[in-house]
Design an enzyme around this catalytic site. Sequence first.
Site, PDB file in Angstrom:
ATOM      1  N   ARG A  30       0.836  -1.204   0.000  1.00 11.30           N
ATOM      2  CA  ARG A  30       0.000   0.000   0.000  1.00 11.30           C
ATOM      3  C   ARG A  30       0.873   1.257   0.000  1.00 11.30           C
ATOM      4  NH1 ARG A  30      -4.837  -1.884  -0.122  1.00 11.30           N
ATOM      5  NH2 ARG A  30      -5.361  -3.761   1.041  1.00 11.30           N
ATOM      6  N   ASN A  88       4.688   6.704 -13.368  1.00  9.07           N
ATOM      7  CA  ASN A  88       5.335   7.992 -13.556  1.00  9.07           C
ATOM      8  C   ASN A  88       6.775   7.736 -13.982  1.00  9.07           C
ATOM      9  OD1 ASN A  88       3.153   9.673 -12.811  1.00  9.07           O
ATOM     10  ND2 ASN A  88       3.561   9.269 -10.640  1.00  9.07           N
ATOM     11  N   HIS A 101       7.705   1.542 -10.465  1.00  2.00           N
ATOM     12  CA  HIS A 101       6.525   1.068  -9.746  1.00  2.00           C
ATOM     13  C   HIS A 101       5.278   1.444 -10.513  1.00  2.00           C
ATOM     14  CE1 HIS A 101       7.815   5.005  -8.272  1.00  2.00           C
ATOM     15  NE2 HIS A 101       6.530   5.310  -8.166  1.00  2.00           N
TER      16      HIS A 101
HETATM   17  P1  AMP Z   1       6.135   8.404  -7.846  1.00  2.00           P
HETATM   18  O1  AMP Z   1       5.824   9.870  -7.701  1.00  2.00           O
HETATM   19  O2  AMP Z   1       5.425   7.772  -9.028  1.00  2.00           O
HETATM   20  O3  AMP Z   1       7.618   8.127  -7.827  1.00  2.00           O
HETATM   21  O4  AMP Z   1       5.471   7.700  -6.588  1.00  2.00           O
HETATM   22  C1  AMP Z   1       6.155   7.390  -5.419  1.00  2.00           C
HETATM   23  C2  AMP Z   1       5.116   6.927  -4.434  1.00  2.00           C
HETATM   24  O5  AMP Z   1       5.770   6.240  -3.386  1.00  2.00           O
HETATM   25  C3  AMP Z   1       4.294   8.054  -3.812  1.00  2.00           C
HETATM   26  O6  AMP Z   1       2.908   7.854  -4.094  1.00  2.00           O
HETATM   27  C4  AMP Z   1       4.602   7.917  -2.320  1.00  2.00           C
HETATM   28  O7  AMP Z   1       3.486   8.202  -1.501  1.00  2.00           O
HETATM   29  C5  AMP Z   1       5.038   6.471  -2.215  1.00  2.00           C
HETATM   30  N1  AMP Z   1       5.905   6.143  -1.085  1.00  2.00           N
HETATM   31  C6  AMP Z   1       7.006   6.827  -0.671  1.00  2.00           C
HETATM   32  N2  AMP Z   1       7.573   6.207   0.374  1.00  2.00           N
HETATM   33  C7  AMP Z   1       6.819   5.087   0.621  1.00  2.00           C
HETATM   34  C8  AMP Z   1       6.891   4.032   1.574  1.00  2.00           C
HETATM   35  N3  AMP Z   1       7.864   3.985   2.515  1.00  2.00           N
HETATM   36  N4  AMP Z   1       5.941   3.070   1.550  1.00  2.00           N
HETATM   37  C9  AMP Z   1       4.953   3.118   0.621  1.00  2.00           C
HETATM   38  N5  AMP Z   1       4.844   4.081  -0.309  1.00  2.00           N
HETATM   39  C10 AMP Z   1       5.757   5.060  -0.312  1.00  2.00           C
END
Ligand code: AMP
Length: 117
Positions: A30, A88, A101
């Site tokens: 999540r 992204n 991801h």
């Molecule tokens: P992006 O902007 O596509 O690189 O998305 C990165 C995502 O990772 C964001 O939606 C963050 O909320 C999420 N994120 C960052 N740190 C964590 C973590 N420790 N556990 C889960 N999600 C995370």
Amino acid sequence: MDPDCLFCRIVAGEIPATVVHETDTTLAFRDISPKAPVHVLVIPKEHHPDLVAMARADPGASADVLAASAAVAEAEGLLGDGFRLMFNSGAYAGQEVFHVHAHVLGGAPLGPMVVLP
Ligand code: AMP
């Protein structure tokens, strides 16, 4: 594994995450800051910085991430009403974590596909 990579450290169990699905090659957990009622991140366990790097280096991993994303969407009950799968990549897309991801988003109407600032 890249020891400086947040998501590699989640794969290694060094940083906690709420895991919802796992295969030999993928992990789904999540999002820590959910943008929808369901917001799950699906990653390959191998480190690739972004979608293009993964697709070039390991097409099998790309297929595994898509299959895992579909399994997550089904397990989260999103198939009936639909969901969004989003990668992204790079600065214009606002990529923050450089371990590729897929965002699985759903559980409510998601609005327009893109809103420019
Ligand atoms: P992006 O902007 O596509 O690189 O998305 C990165 C995502 O990772 C964001 O939606 C963050 O909320 C999420 N994120 C960052 N740190 C964590 C973590 N420790 N556990 C889960 N999600 C995370």
